[in-house]
Design a protein around this motif. Sequence first.
Motif, PDB file in Angstrom:
ATOM      1  N   LEU A 100       0.819  -1.220   0.000  1.00  0.00           N
ATOM      2  CA  LEU A 100       0.000   0.000   0.000  1.00  0.00           C
ATOM      3  C   LEU A 100       0.846   1.260   0.000  1.00  0.00           C
ATOM      4  CD1 LEU A 100      -2.847  -1.066   2.463  1.00  0.00           C
ATOM      5  CD2 LEU A 100      -2.901  -0.982  -0.037  1.00  0.00           C
ATOM      6  N   ILE A 101       2.011   1.172   0.659  1.00  0.00           N
ATOM      7  CA  ILE A 101       2.907   2.346   0.669  1.00  0.00           C
ATOM      8  C   ILE A 101       3.419   2.618  -0.747  1.00  0.00           C
ATOM      9  CG2 ILE A 101       5.105   3.252   1.524  1.00  0.00           C
ATOM     10  CD1 ILE A 101       4.649   1.604   4.083  1.00  0.00           C
ATOM     11  N   GLY A 102       3.835   1.540  -1.422  1.00  0.00           N
ATOM     12  CA  GLY A 102       4.316   1.686  -2.800  1.00  0.00           C
ATOM     13  C   GLY A 102       3.219   2.137  -3.739  1.00  0.00           C
ATOM     14  N   LEU A 103       2.016   1.609  -3.555  1.00  0.00           N
ATOM     15  CA  LEU A 103       0.883   2.013  -4.392  1.00  0.00           C
ATOM     16  C   LEU A 103       0.542   3.479  -4.191  1.00  0.00           C
ATOM     17  CD1 LEU A 103      -1.683  -0.963  -4.277  1.00  0.00           C
ATOM     18  CD2 LEU A 103      -0.544  -0.029  -6.291  1.00  0.00           C
ATOM     19  N   SER A 104       0.565   3.925  -2.934  1.00  0.00           N
ATOM     20  CA  SER A 104       0.271   5.334  -2.638  1.00  0.00           C
ATOM     21  C   SER A 104       1.291   6.243  -3.294  1.00  0.00           C
ATOM     22  CB  SER A 104       0.265   5.550  -1.123  1.00  0.00           C
ATOM     23  OG  SER A 104      -0.711   4.731  -0.512  1.00  0.00           O
ATOM     24  N   ARG A 105       2.566   5.858  -3.177  1.00  0.00           N
ATOM     25  CA  ARG A 105       3.629   6.660  -3.801  1.00  0.00           C
ATOM     26  C   ARG A 105       3.429   6.735  -5.312  1.00  0.00           C
ATOM     27  NH1 ARG A 105       7.545   3.430  -3.186  1.00  0.00           N
ATOM     28  NH2 ARG A 105       7.565   2.800  -5.385  1.00  0.00           N
ATOM     29  N   ALA A 106       3.115   5.600  -5.926  1.00  0.00           N
ATOM     30  CA  ALA A 106       2.902   5.563  -7.373  1.00  0.00           C
ATOM     31  C   ALA A 106       1.680   6.386  -7.767  1.00  0.00           C
ATOM     32  CB  ALA A 106       2.729   4.115  -7.828  1.00  0.00           C
ATOM     33  N   PHE A 107       0.614   6.308  -6.950  1.00  0.00           N
ATOM     34  CA  PHE A 107      -0.615   7.063  -7.235  1.00  0.00           C
ATOM     35  C   PHE A 107      -0.343   8.555  -7.249  1.00  0.00           C
ATOM     36  CE2 PHE A 107      -4.476   9.229  -5.696  1.00  0.00           C
ATOM     37  CZ  PHE A 107      -5.365   8.872  -6.700  1.00  0.00           C
ATOM     38  N   ILE A 108       0.387   9.027  -6.219  1.00  0.00           N
ATOM     39  CA  ILE A 108       0.720  10.454  -6.134  1.00  0.00           C
ATOM     40  C   ILE A 108       1.578  10.871  -7.332  1.00  0.00           C
ATOM     41  CG2 ILE A 108       2.004  12.169  -4.797  1.00  0.00           C
ATOM     42  CD1 ILE A 108       1.160  10.545  -2.274  1.00  0.00           C
ATOM     43  N   SER A 109       2.541  10.032  -7.686  1.00  0.00           N
ATOM     44  CA  SER A 109       3.422  10.332  -8.823  1.00  0.00           C
ATOM     45  C   SER A 109       2.630  10.425 -10.111  1.00  0.00           C
ATOM     46  CB  SER A 109       4.507   9.265  -8.934  1.00  0.00           C
ATOM     47  OG  SER A 109       5.314   9.481 -10.070  1.00  0.00           O
ATOM     48  N   ASN A 110       1.664   9.516 -10.287  1.00  0.00           N
ATOM     49  CA  ASN A 110       0.842   9.523 -11.509  1.00  0.00           C
ATOM     50  C   ASN A 110      -0.049  10.757 -11.572  1.00  0.00           C
ATOM     51  OD1 ASN A 110       1.937   7.094 -12.319  1.00  0.00           O
ATOM     52  ND2 ASN A 110       0.317   5.859 -11.382  1.00  0.00           N
ATOM     53  N   ILE A 111      -0.611  11.168 -10.414  1.00  0.00           N
ATOM     54  CA  ILE A 111      -1.440  12.372 -10.369  1.00  0.00           C
ATOM     55  C   ILE A 111      -0.617  13.598 -10.742  1.00  0.00           C
ATOM     56  CG2 ILE A 111      -2.706  13.936  -8.829  1.00  0.00           C
ATOM     57  CD1 ILE A 111      -4.325  11.510  -9.563  1.00  0.00           C
ATOM     58  N   GLN A 112       0.586  13.659 -10.192  1.00  0.00           N
ATOM     59  CA  GLN A 112       1.453  14.815 -10.435  1.00  0.00           C
ATOM     60  C   GLN A 112       1.911  14.897 -11.889  1.00  0.00           C
ATOM     61  OE1 GLN A 112       4.500  14.173  -7.494  1.00  0.00           O
ATOM     62  NE2 GLN A 112       3.424  15.378  -5.893  1.00  0.00           N
ATOM     63  N   SER A 113       2.159  13.727 -12.477  1.00  0.00           N
ATOM     64  CA  SER A 113       2.659  13.718 -13.858  1.00  0.00           C
ATOM     65  C   SER A 113       1.540  13.849 -14.880  1.00  0.00           C
ATOM     66  CB  SER A 113       3.448  12.437 -14.124  1.00  0.00           C
ATOM     67  OG  SER A 113       2.591  11.303 -14.021  1.00  0.00           O
ATOM     68  N   GLY A 114       0.323  13.487 -14.480  1.00  0.00           N
ATOM     69  CA  GLY A 114      -0.808  13.606 -15.399  1.00  0.00           C
ATOM     70  C   GLY A 114      -1.013  12.407 -16.295  1.00  0.00           C
ATOM     71  N   TYR A 115      -0.197  11.367 -16.106  1.00  0.00           N
ATOM     72  CA  TYR A 115      -0.376  10.128 -16.882  1.00  0.00           C
ATOM     73  C   TYR A 115       0.118   8.951 -16.063  1.00  0.00           C
ATOM     74  CZ  TYR A 115       4.646  10.465 -17.926  1.00  0.00           C
ATOM     75  OH  TYR A 115       6.004  10.537 -17.817  1.00  0.00           O
ATOM     76  N   PHE A 116      -0.159   7.750 -16.586  1.00  0.00           N
ATOM     77  CA  PHE A 116       0.175   6.521 -15.841  1.00  0.00           C
ATOM     78  C   PHE A 116       1.680   6.280 -15.929  1.00  0.00           C
ATOM     79  CE2 PHE A 116      -0.012   2.019 -14.693  1.00  0.00           C
ATOM     80  CZ  PHE A 116      -1.003   2.048 -13.720  1.00  0.00           C
ATOM     81  N   LYS A 117       2.405   6.767 -14.941  1.00  0.00           N
ATOM     82  CA  LYS A 117       3.867   6.763 -14.979  1.00  0.00           C
ATOM     83  C   LYS A 117       4.453   5.599 -14.204  1.00  0.00           C
ATOM     84  CE  LYS A 117       7.784   9.743 -13.735  1.00  0.00           C
ATOM     85  NZ  LYS A 117       8.170  11.029 -13.098  1.00  0.00           N
ATOM     86  N   GLU A 118       3.902   5.316 -12.976  1.00  0.00           N
ATOM     87  CA  GLU A 118       4.432   4.268 -12.112  1.00  0.00           C
ATOM     88  C   GLU A 118       3.336   3.275 -11.758  1.00  0.00           C
ATOM     89  OE1 GLU A 118       6.677   5.382  -8.695  1.00  0.00           O
ATOM     90  OE2 GLU A 118       7.407   7.226  -9.626  1.00  0.00           O
ATOM     91  N   GLY A 119       3.777   2.023 -11.470  1.00  0.00           N
ATOM     92  CA  GLY A 119       2.809   1.005 -11.097  1.00  0.00           C
ATOM     93  C   GLY A 119       2.888   0.603  -9.644  1.00  0.00           C
ATOM     94  N   GLY A 120       3.987   0.916  -8.970  1.00  0.00           N
ATOM     95  CA  GLY A 120       4.149   0.535  -7.570  1.00  0.00           C
ATOM     96  C   GLY A 120       4.074  -0.962  -7.368  1.00  0.00           C
ATOM     97  N   SER A 121       4.599  -1.718  -8.328  1.00  0.00           N
ATOM     98  CA  SER A 121       4.422  -3.176  -8.311  1.00  0.00           C
ATOM     99  C   SER A 121       5.351  -3.861  -7.329  1.00  0.00           C
ATOM    100  CB  SER A 121       4.671  -3.750  -9.705  1.00  0.00           C
ATOM    101  OG  SER A 121       3.699  -3.290 -10.602  1.00  0.00           O
ATOM    102  N   THR A 122       4.788  -4.806  -6.590  1.00  0.00           N
ATOM    103  CA  THR A 122       5.579  -5.696  -5.747  1.00  0.00           C
ATOM    104  C   THR A 122       6.118  -6.840  -6.604  1.00  0.00           C
ATOM    105  OG1 THR A 122       3.692  -7.091  -5.236  1.00  0.00           O
ATOM    106  CG2 THR A 122       4.081  -5.196  -3.791  1.00  0.00           C
ATOM    107  N   ILE A 123       6.981  -7.641  -6.011  1.00  0.00           N
ATOM    108  CA  ILE A 123       7.451  -8.841  -6.718  1.00  0.00           C
ATOM    109  C   ILE A 123       6.269  -9.755  -7.029  1.00  0.00           C
ATOM    110  CG2 ILE A 123       8.689 -11.023  -6.306  1.00  0.00           C
ATOM    111  CD1 ILE A 123      10.964  -9.365  -5.093  1.00  0.00           C
ATOM    112  N   THR A 124       5.323  -9.849  -6.110  1.00  0.00           N
ATOM    113  CA  THR A 124       4.137 -10.680  -6.327  1.00  0.00           C
ATOM    114  C   THR A 124       3.333 -10.160  -7.510  1.00  0.00           C
ATOM    115  OG1 THR A 124       4.081 -10.952  -3.922  1.00  0.00           O
ATOM    116  CG2 THR A 124       2.203 -11.803  -5.172  1.00  0.00           C
ATOM    117  N   GLN A 125       3.176  -8.869  -7.613  1.00  0.00           N
ATOM    118  CA  GLN A 125       2.459  -8.279  -8.748  1.00  0.00           C
ATOM    119  C   GLN A 125       3.205  -8.531 -10.059  1.00  0.00           C
ATOM    120  OE1 GLN A 125       1.827  -4.466  -6.271  1.00  0.00           O
ATOM    121  NE2 GLN A 125       0.411  -4.230  -7.986  1.00  0.00           N
TER     122      GLN A 125
END
Length: 587
Positions: A100-125
């Motif tokens: 969830l920490i990685g997903l939150s970081r990726a979500f904020i990054s994507n909002i700031q960039s305006g496009y789908f930039k990061e996935g915040g993927s775990t090894i399991t993902q």
Amino acid sequence: MNEIKYKYFIFSSSIFIFFVIFFPILNLIRITLNFDPLKINTSKSIPYSYEIFSSDNKTLRKLSRKFDVLDNANAIPFFLKYSFISGEDKRFFNHNGIDLIGLSRAFISNIQSGYFKEGGSTITQQVARLIFLNNDLSFQRKIKEIIISLVLDLKFSKNQILKLYLNNIYLGSGAYGINEASQVYFGKLITELSLSEVALVAGLAPAPSIYSPYENIDLAIKKRNKILKDMYIDGYISLDERNEALKEKVNLNYSINNKDSKDNLLVNFILKETNNKIKNHKKYKFLRIKSSINKDWQEIGQKISRSIGPNNIETALLSIESNSGLIRTMITSKNPIINEFNRVTSAIRPLGSTFKIIPYTAALKEGIKLRDKFEDLPKCWEDYCPKNFSEIYRGKISLIDSFKTSSNIVPLKISSNIGLKKIINLANLFGLGYEQPLEEFLPLAIGSYGDSLLNITNAYATLNSNGNLYKPSILEKIESNNYELIWENKFIHEKILDSEVNKSLNNLLEKSVSEGTSIAASIKGERVYGKTGTSDGNRDLWFIGSINNLTTGVWIGFDENKETKLSSGNAAYFWKKFISKIYDLEI
């Protein structure tokens, strides 16, 4: 009426939600729960690590087996495990497949960039993507990935998930899985990798093409150093271990750029024969496989084959040690890196005049002598009216002269007189006629039926070993990791021709090269025994020849079976160039 419409709306909406949203999710969960890790890469995986040696003990290939996901005893080396965890998923052991920490970081990054930039993927993902999905950057795929990851984390242990990841992740240069990457970048088994090497490979995971040490060594080292720093900060290595790894020189396996070192068809043939010799594969975790391949000859043959034109024509070459059946050279293609078809063993092509050795053998076994006369004149057998390839007819001609001029009429007459059943039985005795069963059809006498380069070359090797038929093999011995002998070649053979008949046949083959249609293969001062062959339209060009204790067959042609503008003389000259090079002879 409005109440009915309302109920209909609720019902139809429920159906829509179920089939469009919930049913796909339930189906996704079902597929994930039923997933069997043993079925991944079954066509490519082998149950043991191995090192393949040439006949003179040079390493041809070494490769670790993929991790056994369900076997807890098959552990992941410490540095390997934690280099990927530090680099890809620091909280791997603490989340339930979704960070969830990685997903939150990726979500904020994507909002700031305006496009789908990061996935915040775990090894399991990443495992979910590798096995069940793809790399499309879409919201729908991300939702599926999260669902699968949650199910995977429930079904498998963390170590099992990590094994799935390390077995399947693409790490560049054609390497799928850490076992292949270890071989591709360092020519090593997984257990032989140093901390520095492990960190460099782990650094490839985010973008193999960008961090490839073959493309940008400085960037690859910079990424390696970051992995080492993270491992130290995360507490997986000591400061001394980090500093030693930073100082270690990167020694890449630059032989990967040598085209001959990536002949997977050759390696696969060796492994296939190895598997056939081992009864209990699970007993052995590592095999030392000594092949019969002469590494220098293999490289020479491959280099010459690439020089054969035109560019899109294909070649195959096979050398068999006549008095043992050992395969010393196997060239399956002009470019084995991009080819997946073994033209030595799997291409079944009309043998042309190379098959004529069979009716001539039958004639000699029936008591016909080399000087006995036959009429080399046009003749019809009902509606079948064959011609000599040269369209030259010599009238009364001896058996030996008919062979060296490659008459079609004489072997057809021999086969017709002796009987096609005997010709077929004799061909079968030589190991021919099993790939494409021979029928009592007269044109078979002049090679209208197909067979492999392996089988026809081995038939000629029999004539070069005084009538002894060996089963061709590419293996000398197989040992375990502690040098326990598992299997050794016993060179079993069968005597199928008496010495007098065999001597006469070699007389025919020698005359064909020294005075006849195979003269393009002649080498000054050397006794060469061989025969050319050509199918209709020059589609298949053959030469099978023996010198000393070596029988070598070559084939040239198009995979799509179209006509060529070459002749069997080109095949004979290909043979001559190879032989003169490996024996250092003047041509």
